[in-house]
Design a protein around this motif. Structure first.
Motif, mmCIF file in Angstrom:
data_model
loop_
_atom_site.group_PDB
_atom_site.id
_atom_site.type_symbol
_atom_site.label_atom_id
_atom_site.label_comp_id
_atom_site.label_asym_id
_atom_site.label_seq_id
_atom_site.Cartn_x
_atom_site.Cartn_y
_atom_site.Cartn_z
ATOM 1 N N UNK A 98 0.790 -1.213 0.000
ATOM 2 C CA UNK A 98 0.000 0.000 0.000
ATOM 3 C C UNK A 98 0.821 1.262 0.000
ATOM 4 N N UNK A 99 0.128 2.400 0.061
ATOM 5 C CA UNK A 99 0.697 3.738 0.052
ATOM 6 C C UNK A 99 1.561 3.939 -1.196
ATOM 7 N N UNK A 100 2.869 3.892 -1.085
ATOM 8 C CA UNK A 100 3.713 4.144 -2.256
ATOM 9 C C UNK A 100 3.854 2.913 -3.150
ATOM 10 N N UNK A 101 3.320 1.787 -2.701
ATOM 11 C CA UNK A 101 3.324 0.565 -3.484
ATOM 12 C C UNK A 101 1.941 0.408 -4.107
ATOM 13 N N UNK A 102 1.884 0.006 -5.387
ATOM 14 C CA UNK A 102 0.584 -0.134 -6.053
ATOM 15 C C UNK A 102 -0.095 -1.447 -5.714
ATOM 16 N N UNK A 103 0.522 -2.267 -4.887
ATOM 17 C CA UNK A 103 0.005 -3.604 -4.590
ATOM 18 C C UNK A 103 -0.219 -3.780 -3.090
ATOM 19 N N UNK A 104 -1.301 -4.454 -2.756
ATOM 20 C CA UNK A 104 -1.592 -4.847 -1.385
ATOM 21 C C UNK A 104 -1.787 -6.358 -1.360
ATOM 22 N N UNK A 105 -1.234 -6.996 -0.326
ATOM 23 C CA UNK A 105 -1.358 -8.443 -0.187
ATOM 24 C C UNK A 105 -1.903 -8.763 1.201
ATOM 25 N N UNK A 106 -3.022 -9.478 1.226
ATOM 26 C CA UNK A 106 -3.587 -9.971 2.479
ATOM 27 C C UNK A 106 -3.397 -11.477 2.519
ATOM 28 N N UNK A 107 -2.780 -11.968 3.584
ATOM 29 C CA UNK A 107 -2.562 -13.403 3.771
ATOM 30 C C UNK A 107 -3.271 -13.830 5.043
ATOM 31 N N UNK A 108 -4.077 -14.875 4.947
ATOM 32 C CA UNK A 108 -4.854 -15.321 6.102
ATOM 33 C C UNK A 108 -4.758 -16.835 6.217
ATOM 34 N N UNK A 109 -4.784 -17.314 7.449
ATOM 35 C CA UNK A 109 -4.689 -18.757 7.680
ATOM 36 C C UNK A 109 -5.696 -19.188 8.727
ATOM 37 N N UNK A 110 -6.094 -20.430 8.607
ATOM 38 C CA UNK A 110 -6.922 -21.106 9.601
ATOM 39 C C UNK A 110 -6.407 -22.547 9.659
ATOM 40 N N UNK A 111 -7.014 -23.386 10.416
ATOM 41 C CA UNK A 111 -6.537 -24.755 10.553
ATOM 42 C C UNK A 111 -6.551 -25.454 9.189
ATOM 43 N N UNK A 112 -5.377 -25.719 8.644
ATOM 44 C CA UNK A 112 -5.269 -26.457 7.394
ATOM 45 C C UNK A 112 -5.560 -25.666 6.143
ATOM 46 N N UNK A 113 -5.702 -24.346 6.233
ATOM 47 C CA UNK A 113 -6.025 -23.522 5.070
ATOM 48 C C UNK A 113 -5.190 -22.247 5.071
ATOM 49 N N UNK A 114 -4.872 -21.775 3.892
ATOM 50 C CA UNK A 114 -4.280 -20.446 3.733
ATOM 51 C C UNK A 114 -4.862 -19.798 2.495
ATOM 52 N N UNK A 115 -5.214 -18.527 2.611
ATOM 53 C CA UNK A 115 -5.721 -17.779 1.477
ATOM 54 C C UNK A 115 -4.866 -16.532 1.296
ATOM 55 N N UNK A 116 -4.591 -16.187 0.049
ATOM 56 C CA UNK A 116 -3.849 -14.979 -0.293
ATOM 57 C C UNK A 116 -4.700 -14.177 -1.271
ATOM 58 N N UNK A 117 -4.907 -12.897 -0.959
ATOM 59 C CA UNK A 117 -5.647 -11.988 -1.842
ATOM 60 C C UNK A 117 -4.719 -10.826 -2.191
ATOM 61 N N UNK A 118 -4.479 -10.634 -3.473
ATOM 62 C CA UNK A 118 -3.599 -9.567 -3.942
ATOM 63 C C UNK A 118 -4.420 -8.539 -4.722
ATOM 64 N N UNK A 119 -4.231 -7.281 -4.380
ATOM 65 C CA UNK A 119 -4.857 -6.173 -5.102
ATOM 66 C C UNK A 119 -3.759 -5.364 -5.785
ATOM 67 N N UNK A 120 -3.965 -5.044 -7.050
ATOM 68 C CA UNK A 120 -3.032 -4.152 -7.741
ATOM 69 C C UNK A 120 -3.835 -3.098 -8.486
ATOM 70 N N UNK A 121 -3.567 -1.838 -8.191
ATOM 71 C CA UNK A 121 -4.237 -0.718 -8.843
ATOM 72 C C UNK A 121 -3.235 -0.054 -9.765
ATOM 73 N N UNK A 122 -3.423 -0.249 -11.073
ATOM 74 C CA UNK A 122 -2.450 0.205 -12.064
ATOM 75 C C UNK A 122 -2.557 1.676 -12.385
ATOM 76 N N UNK A 123 -1.639 2.116 -13.221
ATOM 77 C CA UNK A 123 -1.544 3.530 -13.568
ATOM 78 C C UNK A 123 -2.736 4.026 -14.367
#
Length: 425
Positions: A98-123
């Motif tokens: 975020x902020x000066x980076x155009x990409x945000x990455x959210x990583x979340x985990x639970x028992x036996x699972x992991x999810x990654x959500x990436x946002x990129x807002x281009x020029x």
């Protein structure tokens, strides 16, 4: 204590995420017109909706993967289970970028699972969302995935929906409706982008048009089965009116993740415009042209022979057609169906990509030389993924026809699909 915000900006648009204490799944505070830092700093400006009667004690926030585990009663971002259990994970998450980076990455985990959500807002103001789910269990039952969607909130002033439908020779027919309570879903189960594909699902202010109104739009960047949706709950969506998004439309049992396996959902594209539909188009076209490998040379003016001759292939007639084409400025002359195998009609020969000596006793050289002699490029039509059952290819390799174990599916246009996942095919 104020909640820290993560912001990405591009071409007058902004995405604002926040994460409460305790590592909860981040939620989306704002997607749309860029806002001054002074406004972003006032969290109550974005989240100050009252809690309706007979609702959870805290107002809903649209998380990066909304589900019933957070009290969300709308369409979930994730539908998955392991042998019928744990359908609503309680995620512990981190938020980076975020902020000066155009990409945000959210990583979340639970028992036996992991999810990654990436946002990129281009020029060019195009926001792409990539989501992946991993079965992190060391062993045990697979994870059955029913859906992995990307959704974003809409403000209350977004109150009209536009999408597209159609059929053969009537593609891209617009249809409009008010945004009312409930879910409007456009699902394509055709296995490809059909004539009725909505392409974009757009929600805007009342009466928005090509050059007027504020518009929020989404597109699932996937040519297989897919869905687009807009949904408004009677209580709204926290501080927002509704959500917009989509994802791949998975068949039952299509995605089963063994331990260590990952499902990467198709990209979902979001675009906001304060200048009507033309602003959406401008952002998408600029974004597309900026992709690596995008064609920069002029596209040639093409004449395709199909409607002129259909299967009635005659060299002299085609030469006259090429003469006319060159005289009016055509730059590429494309010979369509019927040049190969036994393909004299649409019931047979598809898949036998060998020049027919019955139609072309001297091969294609006479027409190719004539077309090139007129200064045009020569193009040849073929459809490698489709076959007729009445073809040399299928007679020699009937197991190459794609279909269920029980036997070939119903034909369409007298055609079947060749299993291109088979290396021999």
């Amino acid at each position: 204590m104020s909640t820290p915000l993560v912001v990405i900006r591009g071409a007058g648009s902004a995405l604002v995420l926040a994460q409460d204490e305790g590592g909860a799944l981040p939620h989306v505070l704002h997607w749309g017109t860029d806002l001054p830092d002074a406004v972003l700093g006032d969290l109550t400006h974005l989240t100050g909706a009252p809690v309706p009667h007979n609702q959870p004690d805290a107002a809903w926030q649209v998380s990066v993967l909304p589900s019933s585990g957070q009290g969300w009663l709308g369409t979930p971002g994730l539908e998955a289970h392991r042998a019928g259990g744990r359908t609503a994970p309680r995620w512990v998450a981190t938020l980076e970028g975020g902020d000066h980076d155009a990409t945000v990455r959210a990583t979340a985990s639970d028992v036996g699972l992991e999810v990654v959500v990436r946002y990129r807002l281009g020029e060019h103001g195009v926001l792409t969302v990539e989501t992946e789910l991993t079965n992190t269990a060391a062993d045990g039952e697979p994870v059955d995935v029913g859906a992995l969607r990307a959704v974003l909130p809409l403000p209350t002033r977004a109150d009209e929906v536009l999408d597209l439908t159609g059929r053969w020779c009537r593609e891209r027919a617009p249809q409009r409706r008010p945004l009312t309570d409930g879910t409007w879903v456009r699902t394509s189960r055709r296995g490809r982008t059909g004539h009725d594909a909505t392409l974009l699902m757009a929600v805007g202010t009342t009466g928005f048009g090509f050059r007027s109104g504020e518009v929020w739009a989404t597109h699932v960047a996937w040519s297989g089965n897919h869905e687009h949706l807009v949904e408004r709950l009677p209580e709204g969506a926290g501080a927002h009116a509704a959500v917009l998004g989509g994802g791949e439309a998975l068949a039952p049992g299509e995605v089963r993740l063994a331990p260590g396996e990952t499902y990467r959902a198709p990209r979902v594209v979001f675009v906001h415009s304060a200048e009507g539909l033309d602003g959406i188009t401008r952002s998408l076209v600029r974004h597309q042209r900026a992709q690596s490998g995008y064609r920069t040379t002029a596209r040639p003016l093409v004449l395709n022979t199909w409607e002129a001759v259909y299967f009635q292939t005659d060299l002299d007639q085609l030469r006259r057609l090429a003469d006319t084409a060159a005289a009016i400025g055509v730059e590429r002359f494309v010979l369509d169906d019927g040049w190969f195998g036994s393909r004299r009609d649409d019931h047979r020969g598809l898949g036998d990509w060998v020049v027919s000596r019955e139609v072309w006793p001297e091969g294609l050289a006479p027409i190719v030389d004539h077309v090139k002699g007129l200064g045009m490029e020569f193009g040849l039509w073929f459809e490698p993924e489709m076959v007729n059952l009445d073809s040399d290819l299928v007679r020699a390799n009937p197991h190459w026809v794609l279909g269920p174990v029980a036997g070939a599916p119903l034909p369409s246009r007298h055609q079947h699909v060749l299993d291109l996942a088979n290396p021999d095919a």
